[in-house]
Design a protein around this motif. Sequence first.
Motif, PDB file in Angstrom:
ATOM      1  N   SER A   1      33.560   5.585  36.213  1.00 42.63           N
ATOM      2  CA  SER A   1      33.113   4.340  35.783  1.00 42.63           C
ATOM      3  C   SER A   1      34.145   3.882  34.525  1.00 42.63           C
ATOM      4  O   SER A   1      35.088   4.678  34.220  1.00 42.63           O
ATOM      5  CB  SER A   1      31.842   4.571  34.746  1.00 42.63           C
ATOM      6  OG  SER A   1      30.695   4.737  35.574  1.00 42.63           O
TER       7      SER A   1
ATOM      8  N   SER B   1      38.022   4.663  30.664  1.00 40.68           N
ATOM      9  CA  SER B   1      37.662   5.225  31.819  1.00 40.68           C
ATOM     10  C   SER B   1      37.025   6.674  31.299  1.00 40.68           C
ATOM     11  O   SER B   1      37.374   7.203  30.613  1.00 40.68           O
ATOM     12  CB  SER B   1      38.716   5.189  33.117  1.00 40.68           C
ATOM     13  OG  SER B   1      39.531   6.165  32.816  1.00 40.68           O
ATOM     14  N   ASP B   2      36.122   7.078  32.278  1.00 45.46           N
ATOM     15  CA  ASP B   2      35.477   8.279  31.968  1.00 45.46           C
ATOM     16  C   ASP B   2      36.484   9.252  32.961  1.00 45.46           C
ATOM     17  O   ASP B   2      37.229   8.807  33.673  1.00 45.46           O
ATOM     18  CB  ASP B   2      33.965   8.494  32.281  1.00 45.46           C
ATOM     19  CG  ASP B   2      33.749   8.170  33.800  1.00 45.46           C
ATOM     20  OD1 ASP B   2      34.642   8.064  34.681  1.00 45.46           O
ATOM     21  OD2 ASP B   2      32.350   7.890  33.933  1.00 45.46           O
TER      22      ASP B   2
ATOM     23  N   HIS C   1      28.472   9.466  39.380  1.00 43.90           N
ATOM     24  CA  HIS C   1      27.912   9.033  38.163  1.00 43.90           C
ATOM     25  C   HIS C   1      26.691   8.482  38.321  1.00 43.90           C
ATOM     26  O   HIS C   1      26.128   8.088  39.247  1.00 43.90           O
ATOM     27  CB  HIS C   1      28.951   7.954  37.813  1.00 43.90           C
ATOM     28  CG  HIS C   1      28.853   7.259  36.436  1.00 43.90           C
ATOM     29  ND1 HIS C   1      29.218   7.838  35.328  1.00 43.90           N
ATOM     30  CD2 HIS C   1      27.733   6.480  36.014  1.00 43.90           C
ATOM     31  CE1 HIS C   1      28.928   7.378  34.424  1.00 43.90           C
ATOM     32  NE2 HIS C   1      27.859   6.528  34.680  1.00 43.90           N
ATOM     33  N   PRO C   2      25.810   8.642  37.203  1.00 40.36           N
ATOM     34  CA  PRO C   2      26.451   9.338  35.863  1.00 40.36           C
ATOM     35  C   PRO C   2      25.968  10.709  35.863  1.00 40.36           C
ATOM     36  O   PRO C   2      24.951  11.300  36.316  1.00 40.36           O
ATOM     37  CB  PRO C   2      25.473   8.573  34.743  1.00 40.36           C
ATOM     38  CG  PRO C   2      24.206   8.227  35.549  1.00 40.36           C
ATOM     39  CD  PRO C   2      24.547   8.136  37.036  1.00 40.36           C
TER      40      PRO C   2
ATOM     41  N   ARG D   1      31.877  13.258  28.490  1.00 37.07           N
ATOM     42  CA  ARG D   1      31.464  11.912  28.887  1.00 37.07           C
ATOM     43  C   ARG D   1      30.608  11.312  27.492  1.00 37.07           C
ATOM     44  O   ARG D   1      30.092   9.944  27.862  1.00 37.07           O
ATOM     45  CB  ARG D   1      30.491  11.869  30.334  1.00 37.07           C
ATOM     46  CG  ARG D   1      31.218  12.431  31.402  1.00 37.07           C
ATOM     47  CD  ARG D   1      30.238  12.197  32.703  1.00 37.07           C
ATOM     48  NE  ARG D   1      30.681  13.015  33.606  1.00 37.07           N
ATOM     49  CZ  ARG D   1      31.938  12.525  34.374  1.00 37.07           C
ATOM     50  NH1 ARG D   1      32.232  11.488  34.098  1.00 37.07           N
ATOM     51  NH2 ARG D   1      32.316  13.100  35.466  1.00 37.07           N
ATOM     52  N   SER D   2      30.827  11.782  26.500  1.00 39.05           N
ATOM     53  CA  SER D   2      30.420  11.040  25.269  1.00 39.05           C
ATOM     54  C   SER D   2      31.504   9.680  25.227  1.00 39.05           C
ATOM     55  O   SER D   2      32.328   9.967  25.548  1.00 39.05           O
ATOM     56  CB  SER D   2      30.241  11.615  24.144  1.00 39.05           C
ATOM     57  OG  SER D   2      31.238  12.380  23.860  1.00 39.05           O
ATOM     58  N   VAL D   3      30.763   8.613  24.889  1.00 44.22           N
ATOM     59  CA  VAL D   3      31.567   7.329  24.689  1.00 44.22           C
ATOM     60  C   VAL D   3      32.005   6.949  23.139  1.00 44.22           C
ATOM     61  O   VAL D   3      30.702   7.042  22.307  1.00 44.22           O
ATOM     62  CB  VAL D   3      31.131   6.128  25.479  1.00 44.22           C
ATOM     63  CG1 VAL D   3      31.917   4.962  25.172  1.00 44.22           C
ATOM     64  CG2 VAL D   3      30.751   6.443  26.665  1.00 44.22           C
TER      65      VAL D   3
ATOM     66  N   SER E   1      35.623  14.435  27.455  1.00 46.78           N
ATOM     67  CA  SER E   1      35.577  15.338  28.489  1.00 46.78           C
ATOM     68  C   SER E   1      33.941  15.419  28.759  1.00 46.78           C
ATOM     69  O   SER E   1      33.713  15.680  29.875  1.00 46.78           O
ATOM     70  CB  SER E   1      36.293  16.364  28.359  1.00 46.78           C
ATOM     71  OG  SER E   1      35.981  17.298  27.209  1.00 46.78           O
TER      72      SER E   1
ATOM     73  N   VAL F   1      36.507   7.680  26.131  1.00 49.65           N
ATOM     74  CA  VAL F   1      35.445   8.557  26.971  1.00 49.65           C
ATOM     75  C   VAL F   1      35.941  10.229  26.828  1.00 49.65           C
ATOM     76  O   VAL F   1      36.853  10.441  27.188  1.00 49.65           O
ATOM     77  CB  VAL F   1      35.146   8.229  28.229  1.00 49.65           C
ATOM     78  CG1 VAL F   1      33.965   9.040  28.809  1.00 49.65           C
ATOM     79  CG2 VAL F   1      34.763   6.535  28.203  1.00 49.65           C
TER      80      VAL F   1
ATOM     81  N   TYR G   1      34.745   1.314  31.089  1.00 48.46           N
ATOM     82  CA  TYR G   1      34.101   0.797  29.857  1.00 48.46           C
ATOM     83  C   TYR G   1      34.888  -0.437  29.449  1.00 48.46           C
ATOM     84  O   TYR G   1      36.177  -0.231  29.486  1.00 48.46           O
ATOM     85  CB  TYR G   1      33.961   1.440  29.098  1.00 48.46           C
ATOM     86  CG  TYR G   1      32.866   2.866  29.357  1.00 48.46           C
ATOM     87  CD1 TYR G   1      31.420   2.880  29.318  1.00 48.46           C
ATOM     88  CD2 TYR G   1      33.214   4.012  30.365  1.00 48.46           C
ATOM     89  CE1 TYR G   1      30.529   3.690  29.765  1.00 48.46           C
ATOM     90  CE2 TYR G   1      32.372   4.959  30.789  1.00 48.46           C
ATOM     91  CZ  TYR G   1      31.013   4.871  30.508  1.00 48.46           C
ATOM     92  OH  TYR G   1      30.127   5.679  30.777  1.00 48.46           O
TER      93      TYR G   1
END
Length: 460
Positions: A385, A379-380, A37-38, A438-440, A436, A434, A387
């Motif tokens: 990570s 979680s991602d 990460h990231p 990895r956009s939140v 796949s 999150v 969030y």
Amino acid sequence: MRRSVVFAAIVSAGGLTAGCGRLGFDAGTDPDAFRIHPSAGVVEVGESIELTVEGGEEPFEWTTTVGQLIGEASRRRAIVVDADVVVTVRDATGAIVTAELASGEWETRFEYAGPTSWAYPTSIVSLADGRVITTMAVRQSSGEERWVVFGGRGADMLELDSFSLGLALPSLAAQVVPFAELGCVVVGGADSADGSRALVRGSTDCASFSTWDDYRPEASVATAASGVAVDSAGGVWVVGTTETVDDVVSFVRFSGDRGATWETRATLGETYARSIAIAPTGMMYILARNRSDASLSLFEASPDGTAWSEVDHYSPSQGIYFNGEGRPNLVASSDGSVYYQYGIEGGVNGGTRRFEPATRTTKLLATLDGGSHLGALASDPGMQSIYSTGRVAPNGTGTRAEVWVMRPGATDWAAQSTYQRGADEDSEGTALAVASDRSVWLAAWGWRQGVRAAVIRQLQ
């Protein structure tokens, strides 16, 4: 031919080389490169990415493995992707520091006020086809309260389900989770003419919903579902609470046939079950608030969900507070760790705890004081990570919706985003997902000029 690469770490005899990053092939094609990460996701050789430095003293010296000096810079710098180059960053003292991918930009993708007096988002998930699904508690201008499900890819969000058991009787969708590949399950509670009930509504395509369960153990007992999880075999697990004047009991219900039949697998006396999570190992966890002293309990069970034992008990002097309107706040990670968080009664602060099943130990990771209030966890992919979202306390300019992130190995939250819908007016983050890539995705609410709306924002 251009080659797809990811930002990854160097493997050496001593493990990871601190502070260095390799722009190398994905782990699927190059065994010497793997994601940390990231991650940038997949990018192309020749493309530019932006890196940022956490910690250290300016100025920073950026060099490559071939001794090329690529300049002294502040904490942020653009790097051209090269599959064969390692970038090292040293600060003013000569110490190697870690360069991470710089954060993207948050954008408001959807707002919903409609013909309502208020709208409150309670949960949000990302599906494999790129859609996001969010649940909301909505009070119509007529006074009727409904649970509403929206879905889409951001700007094209459509109403998928609007549900209640009767006019002017409140209902609340507490949580939505993915089901099978493109389906989803929503749980919550709804009032009827003869009392409240626990409701489960499901869909195999997250487009057309039907009632999968309408549960109340006996007449006139207040009942609601608060959490849901789906196991690796597609079994649906629901937790909730029944309450009378004299007694409170949490229930665990299971369906292995898409809601056609249900059985109550377990009950937990004198508790308000809040969330349920299933680890990759199949072990199951419930986060609950105890009725007697407002303390927190984490319960664990084997995959059959029948026998639950307490593995953590936490009792602050002011009592535990879980917001009653959604907020999944329990995450079981890919390495078996279980993360969970809470607020303190009065909304003055909150904390995050981690349970390690292998050692049977619990650690307090972080607290936020001064009125910062932790809400939902997410979680991602790969649990690199976690969030959190919630609110930052009033300081004369209204509350603000906040997003925090905790990187691998960290034991504290780092603020990532602050949002206030209307200047000097209250806003609050209530749910996170999150995707796949990895956009939140953030679900929040906020006031602006006397109108309270639900807001969906995205960090790309």
